[in-house]
Design an enzyme around this catalytic site. Structure first.
Site, mmCIF file in Angstrom:
data_model
loop_
_atom_site.group_PDB
_atom_site.id
_atom_site.type_symbol
_atom_site.label_atom_id
_atom_site.label_comp_id
_atom_site.label_asym_id
_atom_site.label_seq_id
_atom_site.Cartn_x
_atom_site.Cartn_y
_atom_site.Cartn_z
ATOM 1 N N ASN A 13 -1.439 1.567 -19.013
ATOM 2 C CA ASN A 13 -2.807 1.422 -19.524
ATOM 3 C C ASN A 13 -2.801 0.181 -20.401
ATOM 4 O O ASN A 13 -2.292 0.202 -21.512
ATOM 5 C CB ASN A 13 -3.193 2.665 -20.347
ATOM 6 C CG ASN A 13 -4.521 2.469 -21.068
ATOM 7 O OD1 ASN A 13 -5.310 1.595 -20.707
ATOM 8 N ND2 ASN A 13 -4.775 3.289 -22.082
ATOM 9 N N LYS A 15 -5.231 -1.302 -21.797
ATOM 10 C CA LYS A 15 -6.265 -1.289 -22.837
ATOM 11 C C LYS A 15 -7.038 -2.622 -22.829
ATOM 12 O O LYS A 15 -7.245 -3.192 -21.769
ATOM 13 C CB LYS A 15 -5.652 -1.003 -24.202
ATOM 14 C CG LYS A 15 -4.694 0.201 -24.172
ATOM 15 C CD LYS A 15 -4.341 0.698 -25.529
ATOM 16 C CE LYS A 15 -3.225 1.712 -25.426
ATOM 17 N NZ LYS A 15 -3.224 2.676 -26.503
ATOM 18 N N HIS A 98 -9.760 8.973 -21.926
ATOM 19 C CA HIS A 98 -8.744 8.491 -22.864
ATOM 20 C C HIS A 98 -9.227 8.721 -24.297
ATOM 21 O O HIS A 98 -10.419 8.578 -24.587
ATOM 22 C CB HIS A 98 -8.467 7.002 -22.623
ATOM 23 C CG HIS A 98 -7.245 6.530 -23.337
ATOM 24 N ND1 HIS A 98 -7.254 6.213 -24.675
ATOM 25 C CD2 HIS A 98 -5.968 6.373 -22.917
ATOM 26 C CE1 HIS A 98 -6.036 5.861 -25.046
ATOM 27 N NE2 HIS A 98 -5.231 5.949 -23.994
ATOM 28 N N GLU A 100 -9.075 6.982 -26.857
ATOM 29 C CA GLU A 100 -9.767 5.844 -27.485
ATOM 30 C C GLU A 100 -11.234 5.813 -27.059
ATOM 31 O O GLU A 100 -12.110 5.418 -27.827
ATOM 32 C CB GLU A 100 -9.034 4.533 -27.148
ATOM 33 C CG GLU A 100 -7.725 4.443 -27.935
ATOM 34 C CD GLU A 100 -6.650 3.605 -27.288
ATOM 35 O OE1 GLU A 100 -6.936 2.819 -26.376
ATOM 36 O OE2 GLU A 100 -5.478 3.761 -27.706
ATOM 37 N N GLU A 170 -1.913 13.516 -23.688
ATOM 38 C CA GLU A 170 -1.707 12.449 -24.655
ATOM 39 C C GLU A 170 -2.057 12.917 -26.060
ATOM 40 O O GLU A 170 -3.251 12.911 -26.448
ATOM 41 C CB GLU A 170 -2.582 11.252 -24.299
ATOM 42 C CG GLU A 170 -2.243 10.628 -22.968
ATOM 43 C CD GLU A 170 -2.468 9.126 -22.996
ATOM 44 O OE1 GLU A 170 -1.509 8.402 -22.736
ATOM 45 O OE2 GLU A 170 -3.582 8.694 -23.302
ATOM 46 N N GLY A 176 0.246 4.803 -29.544
ATOM 47 C CA GLY A 176 0.349 3.515 -30.240
ATOM 48 C C GLY A 176 0.976 3.591 -31.618
ATOM 49 O O GLY A 176 0.900 2.641 -32.395
ATOM 50 N N SER A 216 3.392 6.669 -26.902
ATOM 51 C CA SER A 216 4.616 5.994 -27.367
ATOM 52 C C SER A 216 5.822 6.247 -26.466
ATOM 53 O O SER A 216 6.953 6.278 -26.941
ATOM 54 C CB SER A 216 4.926 6.386 -28.814
ATOM 55 O OG SER A 216 3.891 5.940 -29.669
#
Ligand code: PEP
Length: 255
Positions: A13, A15, A98, A100, A170, A176, A216
């Protein structure tokens, strides 16, 4: 549960990273390193990079995905891209839900479900993300939460359509941050997601479901995470931007 029934998939991904020229360079770097992989290899890239990524991966074992899609075919949705548009240019995968998108852009389980529906209607394979915030983990409600997210997202999805779904667990606090829980705990939540699929459909569907872990994952911890019985691959953010690291994770999935 038999892990051999399932295909591992390692998906990057990217991003909001990489211009088209940089995307081409990154894919050219990844290509030779993953060419013999048995597992699925996918790069999910910004919309602006899709055309370049599709061209650069032609004739390779690397699939190309987008990072989101809208549920309507077309219309007054400034700034959005539809699933129809993605499939029209040959995109094969799309990330939906996701954290985010949920955190920064107000996406909900309901809109995640609508996006899943549109993606499936356009023949896309969905990488469907679920996961808890740290507060929810500390409250001890991770299992309930991911089960509920999974149930809402899969509303109206037939058993046959599940073949086009990859579930990605996730934990939001792990994305991250360089933090991961002990891999056995990550596995436990992936197993909860699998048993939710069993509850919604049946044991065969649950056994066949690819459940990725994301948060991560890197070249160092991939072996341990991917060794877990209910972890069938990874959704990789930061490490997918470095060809050698991404290739190490692919290698870990192929052992
Ligand atoms: C992600 O963005 O889905 C992700 C897992 O990111 P990272 O690997 O950087 O934690």
């Amino acid at each position: 549960m038999n892990k051999k029934l399932r295909k591992a998939v390692i998906a990057g991904n990217w991003k909001m990273n990489k211009t088209p020229a940089e995307a081409k360079e990154l894919i050219e770097g990844i290509k030779p390193l993953v060419k013999d992989a048995d597992c699925g290899v996918v790069v999910c890239v910004p919309y602006i990079d899709l055309a370049v990524a599709l061209e650069a991966t032609k004739g390779t074992n690397i699939g190309v995905g987008a990072e989101n899609c809208h549920w309507e075919k077309s219309g007054a949705f400034t700034g959005e891209i539809s699933a129809d548009m993605l499939s029209a240019i040959g995109v094969q995968y799309v990330i939906i839900g996701h954290s985010e998108r949920r955190t920064y852009f107000g996406e909900t389980d309901i809109t995640v479900n609508k996006r899943v529906r549109a993606a499936l209607d356009n023949g896309l394979t969905v990488i469907l993300c679920v996961g808890e915030y740290l507060e929810q983990r500390e409250q001890g409600i991770t299992a309930e939460l991911v089960a509920m997210q999974t149930k809402i997202a899969l509303g109206g999805v037939s058993e046959d359509e599940l073949k086009k779904i990859i579930l990605a667990y996730e934990p939001v606090w792990a994305i991250g941050t360089g933090k991961t829980a002990p891999s056995a705990q990550e596995n436990e939540v992936c197993a909860v997601i699998r048993s939710t699929v069993k509850e919604l459909y049946n044991a065969a569907a649950a056994d066949a479901m690819t459940v990725q872990y994301g948060g991560s994952m890197n070249a160092k911890n991939a072996n341990e995470l991917l060794d877990q019985p209910d972890v069938d691959g990874g959704l990789i953010g930061g490490a997918s931007l470095k060809p050698a690291d991404f290739a190490e994770i692919v290698k870990a999935a192929n052992r």
